[in-house]
Design a protein around this motif. Sequence first.
Motif, PDB file in Angstrom:
ATOM      1  N   UNK B 181     -13.780 -32.381  89.394  1.00  0.00           N
ATOM      2  CA  UNK B 181     -14.214 -31.094  89.945  1.00  0.00           C
ATOM      3  C   UNK B 181     -15.708 -31.085  90.182  1.00  0.00           C
ATOM      4  N   UNK B 182     -16.095 -30.237  91.122  1.00  0.00           N
ATOM      5  CA  UNK B 182     -17.514 -30.039  91.417  1.00  0.00           C
ATOM      6  C   UNK B 182     -17.737 -28.561  91.249  1.00  0.00           C
ATOM      7  N   UNK B 183     -18.277 -28.168  90.108  1.00  0.00           N
ATOM      8  CA  UNK B 183     -18.439 -26.743  89.888  1.00  0.00           C
ATOM      9  C   UNK B 183     -19.883 -26.336  90.164  1.00  0.00           C
ATOM     10  N   UNK B 184     -20.019 -25.192  90.814  1.00  0.00           N
ATOM     11  CA  UNK B 184     -21.348 -24.680  91.099  1.00  0.00           C
ATOM     12  C   UNK B 184     -21.949 -24.165  89.801  1.00  0.00           C
ATOM     13  N   UNK B 185     -23.225 -24.430  89.571  1.00  0.00           N
ATOM     14  CA  UNK B 185     -23.848 -23.843  88.386  1.00  0.00           C
ATOM     15  C   UNK B 185     -25.016 -22.999  88.868  1.00  0.00           C
ATOM     16  N   UNK B 186     -25.158 -21.863  88.235  1.00  0.00           N
ATOM     17  CA  UNK B 186     -26.198 -20.949  88.680  1.00  0.00           C
ATOM     18  C   UNK B 186     -26.625 -20.092  87.497  1.00  0.00           C
ATOM     19  N   UNK B 187     -27.905 -19.737  87.468  1.00  0.00           N
ATOM     20  CA  UNK B 187     -28.392 -18.860  86.402  1.00  0.00           C
ATOM     21  C   UNK B 187     -28.187 -17.409  86.784  1.00  0.00           C
ATOM     22  N   UNK B 188     -27.781 -17.181  88.029  1.00  0.00           N
ATOM     23  CA  UNK B 188     -27.573 -15.800  88.470  1.00  0.00           C
ATOM     24  C   UNK B 188     -26.253 -15.270  87.937  1.00  0.00           C
ATOM     25  N   UNK B 189     -26.091 -13.941  87.927  1.00  0.00           N
ATOM     26  CA  UNK B 189     -24.834 -13.379  87.434  1.00  0.00           C
ATOM     27  C   UNK B 189     -23.646 -13.860  88.266  1.00  0.00           C
ATOM     28  N   UNK B 190     -22.482 -13.799  87.672  1.00  0.00           N
ATOM     29  CA  UNK B 190     -21.254 -14.219  88.353  1.00  0.00           C
ATOM     30  C   UNK B 190     -20.931 -13.215  89.456  1.00  0.00           C
ATOM     31  N   UNK B 191     -20.587 -13.735  90.633  1.00  0.00           N
ATOM     32  CA  UNK B 191     -20.388 -12.902  91.823  1.00  0.00           C
ATOM     33  C   UNK B 191     -19.416 -11.742  91.591  1.00  0.00           C
ATOM     34  N   UNK B 192     -18.236 -12.030  91.046  1.00  0.00           N
ATOM     35  CA  UNK B 192     -17.214 -10.976  90.930  1.00  0.00           C
ATOM     36  C   UNK B 192     -17.555  -9.933  89.876  1.00  0.00           C
ATOM     37  N   UNK B 193     -18.543 -10.217  89.021  1.00  0.00           N
ATOM     38  CA  UNK B 193     -18.833  -9.265  87.942  1.00  0.00           C
ATOM     39  C   UNK B 193     -20.230  -8.664  88.063  1.00  0.00           C
ATOM     40  N   UNK B 194     -21.011  -9.077  89.064  1.00  0.00           N
ATOM     41  CA  UNK B 194     -22.419  -8.671  89.139  1.00  0.00           C
ATOM     42  C   UNK B 194     -22.570  -7.191  89.505  1.00  0.00           C
ATOM     43  N   UNK B 195     -23.649  -6.594  89.013  1.00  0.00           N
ATOM     44  CA  UNK B 195     -23.989  -5.196  89.305  1.00  0.00           C
ATOM     45  C   UNK B 195     -24.536  -5.037  90.719  1.00  0.00           C
TER      46      UNK B 195
END
Lengths: 249, 309
Positions: B181-195
């Motif tokens: 797998x190639x998973x994206x890693x990001x320090x930003x909030x998760x898209x589906x849960x972000x405010x």
Amino acid sequence: MKVLVAVKRVIDYNVKVRVKADNTDVDLTNVKMAMNPFDEIAIEEAVRLKESGVATEVVVVSIGGKESQEQIRTALALGADRGILVETGEKLGSLSVAKLLKAVVDEEKPDLVILGKQSIDNDNNQTGQMLAALASMPQGTFASEVKVADGQVAVTREVDGGLQTVSLKLPAVVTTDLRLNEPRYASLPNIMKAKRKPLDTKTPEELGVTLGSTITTLKVEPPAERQAGIKVASVEELVDKLKNEAKVI
Amino acid sequence: MAILVIAEHTNDALNGATLNAVTAALAIGGDVDVLVAGSNCSAAAESAAKISGVNKVLCADDATYEHQLAENMGLLVSDLGKSYGHILASATTGGKNFMPRVAALLDVDQISEIIRVDSPDTFARPIYAGNAIATVQSSASVKVITVRGTGFDAAPAEGGSAVVELINGPADAGISSFVGEELASSDRPELSAADIVVSGGRGMGNGENFELLYTLADKLGAAVGASRAAVDAGFVPNDMQVGQTGKIVAPNLYIAVGISGAIQHLAGMKDSKVIVAINKDEEAPIFQVADYGLVADLFEAVPELEKQL
Ligand SMILES: Cc1cc2nc3c(=O)[nH]c(=O)nc-3n(C[C@H](O)[C@H](O)[C@H](O)COP(=O)(O)OP(=O)(O)OC[C@H]3O[C@@H](n4cnc5c(N)ncnc54)[C@H](O)[C@@H]3O)c2cc1C
Ligand SMILES: Nc1ncnc2c1ncn2[C@@H]1O[C@H](COP(=O)(O)O)[C@@H](O)[C@H]1O
């Protein structure tokens, strides 16, 4: 290798549907119909497998009324070799469709079955997975890359976190995602040729499948409408509104 | 009868979407059990036991379930699920992958992406890219359901003290295997849960220009999304696609930049609380759903917006 592709006749993706006044369903009178966009991608993938010498035959199947012949002919014009219409006037759920496809799979014995990941009308995203379970086949859903070799198919899948690759023993089921390929257009000569390609019609009774559903639709309503907003004249006004009116930043 | 919720997790941690599915289960009513199927997944099972309202956690900890392959999940869940009235999973790419197999093996229809529970057998779900909402009733002996996260609040992650019961499942189906797998890693909030979500479309022009949105997002503590056109063009990876066939989001604030507002895109974001659109074409359909529309060139407006925050 034989590839079976399932295509569904659905509302054209550009049309915005309206709910009927009696809230029983959406209004499909005089609405433009087309092949489900994910199924165009499925046909394209199958035709490419044939063009690259991996597949020898591409069979296309659709379940629906007589008018679904149009979508089968489109698939034949795009390069499929022959078509099967399972004719029924009933509105079927994904489980019934999967059972009919399973019966076709038992007759045709394909090595690979390609479906779209989702119908853009009911947005179910179920049929491919159900067919795979009924046929005891492995599945590679939401595919963005498909590679067949040595009795296996490697499928790269678009998942929430990124991409995942699985290896499946053939026969297997693949469902397509948007990035798998860019479907071609049918050329006029190919549209003419498609008229002479074989198209068989079968009935659910002939396939020995009893149809039925555990789901009843009680009503269909329009979604809550959003209030029309305003245009702001500048970035400054936008920031002010977000801070002091909407209070979201 | 009791309800079985299938947890979405990474073996080490529970995915937030599971909390929304638990809320849907509690709305149906009855004891709510959670299945955690994975490998070395005791941490995820313990988190599940702490969810407020959960009765019992079943933990199938075996190499067979490490990547939750649909073939193996289908066998496990259809077997366990027979003694439940409802089986629920999140409508993530995980739940969407194995739940229809469960339904088919149990010979029942599946109800996809519910957004409302009216009664234990009646649910609402969007159809036609969210242009209609269907209310459906199920007579199935076991109701197999996927839950759209934006339709239900998250259940409190703490406060429960359910027992964790170890269980064994059927052997590996032996027809599929995980390759990588190639998973994206990001320090930003998760898209589906972000405010707050800032999304870019074809108007961004290329991948480098998305830096403008990343900078803006970081200032706002926002997640970054995209339209299909931006993903297809290779500006950003597929996991950022918002829409009918991508992720569904409903943040407090959604900022659409260089996105025209096709029905397929609107399907993924029109339940956001406040929508802002920045587009140079004043006729763009996105303005019909935007609370605040700014007709401007994004290459001027976005840096300016970032400066003024
Ligand atoms: C089966 C199917 C599934 C689909 N699923 C999805 C989905 O899940 N999500 C999704 O998003 N789409 C989906 N689509 C695609 C959808 O129909 C649209 O094609 C897509 O959303 C368009 O993306 P866009 O708005 O970025 O591009 P465009 O429609 O090309 O719009 C670009 C916009 O940018 C503006 N712009 C350009 N330059 C500037 C500038 N300098 N400053 C300001 N504005 C600028 C333009 O005015 C224009 O409005 C799907 C389509 C199909 C057929
Ligand atoms: N009536 C049908 N005839 C042929 N194929 C279908 C039919 N319904 C669904 N399919 C296939 O199953 C896929 C997923 O559909 P669904 O589960 O309805 O979202 C579609 O993209 C088609 O490939």
